[in-house]
Design an enzyme around this catalytic site. Structure first.
Site, PDB file in Angstrom:
ATOM      1  N   GLN A  94       0.915  -1.512   0.284  1.00  0.00           N
ATOM      2  CA  GLN A  94       0.177  -0.122   0.131  1.00  0.00           C
ATOM      3  C   GLN A  94       1.091   1.004   0.356  1.00  0.00           C
ATOM      4  O   GLN A  94       0.471   1.959  -0.545  1.00  0.00           O
ATOM      5  CB  GLN A  94      -1.125  -0.205   0.552  1.00  0.00           C
ATOM      6  CG  GLN A  94      -1.827   1.396   1.466  1.00  0.00           C
ATOM      7  CD  GLN A  94      -2.601   1.268   2.523  1.00  0.00           C
ATOM      8  OE1 GLN A  94      -3.454   1.963   2.808  1.00  0.00           O
ATOM      9  NE2 GLN A  94      -3.160   0.541   3.288  1.00  0.00           N
ATOM     10  N   ASP A 138      11.641 -10.727 -13.685  1.00  0.00           N
ATOM     11  CA  ASP A 138      11.927 -11.360 -12.898  1.00  0.00           C
ATOM     12  C   ASP A 138      13.349 -10.901 -13.044  1.00  0.00           C
ATOM     13  O   ASP A 138      14.625 -10.687 -13.433  1.00  0.00           O
ATOM     14  CB  ASP A 138      12.210 -13.034 -13.305  1.00  0.00           C
ATOM     15  CG  ASP A 138      13.225 -13.361 -11.879  1.00  0.00           C
ATOM     16  OD1 ASP A 138      13.602 -13.173 -11.163  1.00  0.00           O
ATOM     17  OD2 ASP A 138      13.176 -14.810 -12.627  1.00  0.00           O
ATOM     18  N   ALA A 150      11.059  -4.583   1.553  1.00  0.00           N
ATOM     19  CA  ALA A 150      12.023  -5.135   3.300  1.00  0.00           C
ATOM     20  C   ALA A 150      13.359  -3.910   2.566  1.00  0.00           C
ATOM     21  O   ALA A 150      13.899  -4.110   1.873  1.00  0.00           O
ATOM     22  CB  ALA A 150      12.155  -6.621   3.169  1.00  0.00           C
ATOM     23  N   TYR A 165       4.622  -2.979   8.583  1.00  0.00           N
ATOM     24  CA  TYR A 165       3.157  -2.597   8.416  1.00  0.00           C
ATOM     25  C   TYR A 165       2.623  -1.553   8.844  1.00  0.00           C
ATOM     26  O   TYR A 165       2.339  -1.063   9.798  1.00  0.00           O
ATOM     27  CB  TYR A 165       2.102  -4.090   7.380  1.00  0.00           C
ATOM     28  CG  TYR A 165       2.509  -5.376   7.161  1.00  0.00           C
ATOM     29  CD1 TYR A 165       1.784  -4.922   6.018  1.00  0.00           C
ATOM     30  CD2 TYR A 165       3.481  -6.409   7.757  1.00  0.00           C
ATOM     31  CE1 TYR A 165       2.765  -6.099   4.591  1.00  0.00           C
ATOM     32  CE2 TYR A 165       3.545  -7.520   6.158  1.00  0.00           C
ATOM     33  CZ  TYR A 165       3.499  -7.157   5.106  1.00  0.00           C
ATOM     34  OH  TYR A 165       4.057  -8.276   4.432  1.00  0.00           O
ATOM     35  N   GLU A 166       1.153  -1.469   8.648  1.00  0.00           N
ATOM     36  CA  GLU A 166       0.958   0.405   8.130  1.00  0.00           C
ATOM     37  C   GLU A 166       0.273   0.107  10.294  1.00  0.00           C
ATOM     38  O   GLU A 166       0.981   0.597  10.536  1.00  0.00           O
ATOM     39  CB  GLU A 166      -0.982  -0.513   7.761  1.00  0.00           C
ATOM     40  CG  GLU A 166      -1.865   0.797   8.679  1.00  0.00           C
ATOM     41  CD  GLU A 166      -1.022   2.141   8.209  1.00  0.00           C
ATOM     42  OE1 GLU A 166      -1.367   2.156   7.216  1.00  0.00           O
ATOM     43  OE2 GLU A 166      -1.670   3.454   9.155  1.00  0.00           O
ATOM     44  N   ASP A 214       0.570   3.940   5.838  1.00  0.00           N
ATOM     45  CA  ASP A 214       1.033   3.690   4.409  1.00  0.00           C
ATOM     46  C   ASP A 214       0.374   4.433   3.108  1.00  0.00           C
ATOM     47  O   ASP A 214       1.480   4.945   2.809  1.00  0.00           O
ATOM     48  CB  ASP A 214      -0.278   1.892   3.987  1.00  0.00           C
ATOM     49  CG  ASP A 214       0.849   0.934   4.521  1.00  0.00           C
ATOM     50  OD1 ASP A 214       2.009   0.843   4.511  1.00  0.00           O
ATOM     51  OD2 ASP A 214       0.082   0.055   5.041  1.00  0.00           O
ATOM     52  N   GLY A 261      -7.849  20.558  19.878  1.00  0.00           N
ATOM     53  CA  GLY A 261      -7.353  21.942  19.965  1.00  0.00           C
ATOM     54  C   GLY A 261      -7.978  23.143  20.460  1.00  0.00           C
ATOM     55  O   GLY A 261      -9.156  22.209  21.788  1.00  0.00           O
ATOM     56  N   GLY A 262      -8.199  23.986  20.968  1.00  0.00           N
ATOM     57  CA  GLY A 262      -9.030  24.932  21.885  1.00  0.00           C
ATOM     58  C   GLY A 262     -10.252  25.302  21.552  1.00  0.00           C
ATOM     59  O   GLY A 262     -10.874  25.841  21.928  1.00  0.00           O
ATOM     60  N   GLN A 263     -10.773  24.724  20.654  1.00  0.00           N
ATOM     61  CA  GLN A 263     -12.923  24.077  21.025  1.00  0.00           C
ATOM     62  C   GLN A 263     -13.094  22.890  21.185  1.00  0.00           C
ATOM     63  O   GLN A 263     -12.471  22.171  20.512  1.00  0.00           O
ATOM     64  CB  GLN A 263     -13.035  24.876  18.933  1.00  0.00           C
ATOM     65  CG  GLN A 263     -11.997  25.720  18.204  1.00  0.00           C
ATOM     66  CD  GLN A 263     -12.630  27.514  18.830  1.00  0.00           C
ATOM     67  OE1 GLN A 263     -12.860  27.685  20.000  1.00  0.00           O
ATOM     68  NE2 GLN A 263     -11.755  28.254  18.542  1.00  0.00           N
TER      69      GLN A 263
HETATM   70  N1  CAO Z   1      11.801  -9.807  -9.335  1.00  0.00           N
HETATM   71  C1  CAO Z   1      12.680 -10.561  -8.499  1.00  0.00           C
HETATM   72  N2  CAO Z   1      12.489 -10.058  -7.299  1.00  0.00           N
HETATM   73  C2  CAO Z   1      11.588  -9.458  -6.747  1.00  0.00           C
HETATM   74  C3  CAO Z   1      10.652  -8.913  -7.577  1.00  0.00           C
HETATM   75  C4  CAO Z   1      10.911  -9.257  -9.170  1.00  0.00           C
HETATM   76  N3  CAO Z   1      10.372  -8.138  -9.660  1.00  0.00           N
HETATM   77  N4  CAO Z   1       9.783  -8.156  -7.202  1.00  0.00           N
HETATM   78  C5  CAO Z   1      10.021  -8.364  -5.339  1.00  0.00           C
HETATM   79  N5  CAO Z   1      11.444  -9.413  -5.325  1.00  0.00           N
HETATM   80  C6  CAO Z   1      11.702 -10.043  -4.001  1.00  0.00           C
HETATM   81  C7  CAO Z   1      12.540  -9.482  -3.702  1.00  0.00           C
HETATM   82  O1  CAO Z   1      13.903  -9.196  -3.819  1.00  0.00           O
HETATM   83  C8  CAO Z   1      13.168  -9.936  -1.761  1.00  0.00           C
HETATM   84  O2  CAO Z   1      13.789 -10.813  -2.160  1.00  0.00           O
HETATM   85  P1  CAO Z   1      14.741 -11.409  -0.743  1.00  0.00           P
HETATM   86  O3  CAO Z   1      14.395 -11.287  -0.033  1.00  0.00           O
HETATM   87  O4  CAO Z   1      15.961 -12.357  -1.694  1.00  0.00           O
HETATM   88  O5  CAO Z   1      15.981  -9.989  -0.971  1.00  0.00           O
HETATM   89  C9  CAO Z   1      11.248 -10.812  -2.067  1.00  0.00           C
HETATM   90  O6  CAO Z   1      11.235 -10.098  -3.370  1.00  0.00           O
HETATM   91  C10 CAO Z   1      10.740 -10.087  -1.498  1.00  0.00           C
HETATM   92  O7  CAO Z   1      10.692  -8.438  -0.899  1.00  0.00           O
HETATM   93  P2  CAO Z   1       9.773  -7.877   0.673  1.00  0.00           P
HETATM   94  O8  CAO Z   1      10.833  -8.115   1.683  1.00  0.00           O
HETATM   95  O9  CAO Z   1      10.480  -6.367   0.485  1.00  0.00           O
HETATM   96  O10 CAO Z   1       8.495  -8.378   1.136  1.00  0.00           O
HETATM   97  P3  CAO Z   1       7.755  -8.885   1.623  1.00  0.00           P
HETATM   98  O11 CAO Z   1       6.443  -9.805   1.243  1.00  0.00           O
HETATM   99  O12 CAO Z   1       8.498 -10.438   2.809  1.00  0.00           O
HETATM  100  O13 CAO Z   1       7.816  -8.272   3.146  1.00  0.00           O
HETATM  101  C11 CAO Z   1       7.561  -6.061   3.385  1.00  0.00           C
HETATM  102  C12 CAO Z   1       6.905  -7.170   2.931  1.00  0.00           C
HETATM  103  C13 CAO Z   1       5.641  -4.203   3.259  1.00  0.00           C
HETATM  104  C14 CAO Z   1       6.848  -5.813   5.598  1.00  0.00           C
HETATM  105  C15 CAO Z   1       8.836  -4.836   3.123  1.00  0.00           C
HETATM  106  O14 CAO Z   1       8.683  -5.210   2.156  1.00  0.00           O
HETATM  107  C16 CAO Z   1       8.719  -3.467   3.898  1.00  0.00           C
HETATM  108  O15 CAO Z   1       8.967  -3.932   4.667  1.00  0.00           O
HETATM  109  N6  CAO Z   1       8.583  -2.819   3.371  1.00  0.00           N
HETATM  110  C17 CAO Z   1       8.505  -1.562   3.736  1.00  0.00           C
HETATM  111  C18 CAO Z   1       8.036  -0.915   4.623  1.00  0.00           C
HETATM  112  C19 CAO Z   1       6.661  -0.804   3.739  1.00  0.00           C
HETATM  113  O16 CAO Z   1       6.802  -0.468   2.611  1.00  0.00           O
HETATM  114  N7  CAO Z   1       5.669  -1.306   4.568  1.00  0.00           N
HETATM  115  C20 CAO Z   1       4.477  -1.082   3.818  1.00  0.00           C
HETATM  116  C21 CAO Z   1       3.769  -2.489   3.646  1.00  0.00           C
HETATM  117  S1  CAO Z   1       1.896  -1.709   3.003  1.00  0.00           S
HETATM  118  O17 CAO Z   1       1.347  -2.118   4.789  1.00  0.00           O
END
Ligand code: CAO
Length: 426
Positions: A18, A74, A99, A139-140, A169, A248-250
């Site tokens: 998101q 990919d 991440a 996450y959020e 988010d 606020g103040g209201q």
């Molecule tokens: N081709 C190949 N690999 C891909 C790819 C693509 N097109 N797109 C994503 N990937 C891979 C990434 O390289 C990563 O691989 P590695 O861990 O091996 O390096 C893997 O997909 C997973 O990515 P991720 O760790 O970001 O995804 P997740 O689902 O495990 O975590 C989230 C999701 C949101 C917790 C994490 O991305 C995060 O903390 N993001 C930053 C904060 C954020 O935006 N949070 C808001 C989320 S909405 O509530």
């Protein structure tokens, strides 16, 4: 030339879930060419999350990815990586919310990106900024808790509470979009790109600014606009949860309206703004409060807020929320009905202004979404549906990278893109 404000800006949208997608959706609405890069086969995980129709992109996905194009690549396949680097050289901004460390693991370090495209802006959302939590996935609701929203939301004697508004988010997506536009403006003067980093904790705290204000006020005494002041409940060391008290103040509260016994949203938010105290007294049948020294000034009223709102509620309970709104508005008394999502979805004014929009989707059919809440007088926005997974893969290879049919066939056959979805007949 389409004449849109961000016409000519090309965004490589490496976002998912998101926070990132809300940012790039805003930029797409302002006319940027947003190329969403997705993992072959699955794409953005939200395509499959909370699916209401089996096998059809979820509303979670469709409502966050309007006006974008989708290409599947990919990033861990050699041919895929090559396509990715070619796209990086053609784009103005790379937006990502992986991440911590994931982008580097793909080989897309800031140094390598800058070397390939010195004008590139790299915009990232992470859960936390530098410090002890910098490597955490977020996450959020984690952001709402760590950013001060949960500890200050809810009731004093209840649990910390998260809000339905996605301030972690979508709030951080908004902050990031502003950072990107600012960096683009800076680039027009310097020719150089830069990094734009937004941490979700910081974004939430920015939106909770008034609570950090109150934290410091506590050092100088109790907070008189909080209900607990009038109730004689002592303040502790940190800002308490204040229910629906106005910040606020209201002073304001949510009060029952006619029908509250059956309808969970038969309530109105009522603000006792100082400027309209006299009409408030007349409407609720307490004309004596206009001159009574215990009620005449906003300060004098603070210890009596519970009594005052109980009296006002005796009046609001005689009216339904829209009727109360009409009566109060005639006297410029600030108030607002508690609208359910059903009422909002059906609201004609929101439809007319383009804030609630019906969109047609090839596999889902029509659905409602929230349009662009930022209205520019010279640029109206047309909301177009979210792309199917990899729908524009060939088109992007041809238009953006100038690939020939033979080259496209070679890339598609290399395993770099996986199977792509196409619209049957539109
Ligand atoms: N081709 C190949 N690999 C891909 C790819 C693509 N097109 N797109 C994503 N990937 C891979 C990434 O390289 C990563 O691989 P590695 O861990 O091996 O390096 C893997 O997909 C997973 O990515 P991720 O760790 O970001 O995804 P997740 O689902 O495990 O975590 C989230 C999701 C949101 C917790 C994490 O991305 C995060 O903390 N993001 C930053 C904060 C954020 O935006 N949070 C808001 C989320 S909405 O509530």
């Amino acid at each position: 030339m389409t004449g849109t404000p961000l016409d000519g800006v090309r965004i490589l949208d490496f976002t998912h879930v998101q926070s990132g997608p809300t940012c790039t959706q805003l930029l797409a609405w302002f006319g940027a060419d947003v190329i969403k890069v997705e993992r072959p086969g699955t794409g953005d995980a939200t395509r499959q999350q909370l699916q209401d129709i089996p096998g059809v992109d979820s509303l979670y996905f469709t409502m966050l990815n309007h006006n974008k194009r989708s290409i599947t690549i990919d990033a861990k396949n050699a041919a895929g990586r090559e396509v990715l680097w070619r796209l990086i050289r053609e784009c103005d901004v790379l937006v990502e919310n992986f991440a911590p460390g994931a982008l580097d693991r793909m080989g897309l370090t800031w140094e390598a990106l800058q070397a390939a495209n010195p004008g590139l802006i790299l915009a990232s959302v992470k859960g936390f900024g530098p410090g002890r939590y910098q490597d955490c996935k977020v996450y959020e609701n984690v952001a709402q808790c760590a950013g001060g929203a949960a500890s200050t939301t809810g009731w004093r004697d209840g649990l910390p509470t998260v809000s339905g508004a996605q301030i972690g988010d979508s709030g951080t997506g908004l902050h990031l979009a502003l950072g990107i536009v600012t960096a683009l403006y800076h680039r027009t003067q310097t020719g150089r790109g830069q990094r734009v980093d937004c941490a979700m904790q910081d974004g939430v705290l920015n939106l909770c600014r008034v609570k950090l204000r109150d934290q410091q006020r506590l050092a100088h005494g109790p907070l008189p606009e909080y209900s607990q002041f009038g109730e004689g409940v002592e303040f502790g060391e940190s800002v308490p949860r204040a229910g629906n008290d106005s910040g606020g103040g209201q002073p304001g509260r949510i009060l029952k309206c006619k029908g509250w016994e059956q309808d969970p949203n038969a309530y109105i938010y009522f603000i006792t703004q100082g400027a309209v105290w006299e009409p408030i007294c007349d409407i609720i049948g307490e004309p004596g409060w206009k001159t009574d020294p215990d009620y005449v000034t906003p300060k004098a009223r603070l210890p009596h807020l519970n009594e005052i709102f109980t009296r006002i509620e005796a009046w609001t309970m005689k009216h339904d929320k829209l009727e109360a709104m009409e009566i109060l508005n005639a006297y410029d008394i600030p108030c607002g009905p508690i609208l359910s999502m059903k009422e909002i979805a059906e609201d004609e004014a929101l439809r007319a202004s383009g804030t609630v929009v019906e969109v047609e989707h090839p596999t889902r059919g029509p659905y409602l979404t929230v349009g662009n809440p930022i209205k520019l007088s010279a640029n109206s926005v047309s909301i177009t549906r979210s792309p199917l997974l990899g729908e524009h893969t060939d088109e992007i290879l041809r238009d953006v990278l100038g690939c020939s049919d033979t080259e496209i066939a070679k890339i598609l056959g290399s395993g770099a893109t996986g199977a792509v979805q196409r619209v049957a007949a539109e």
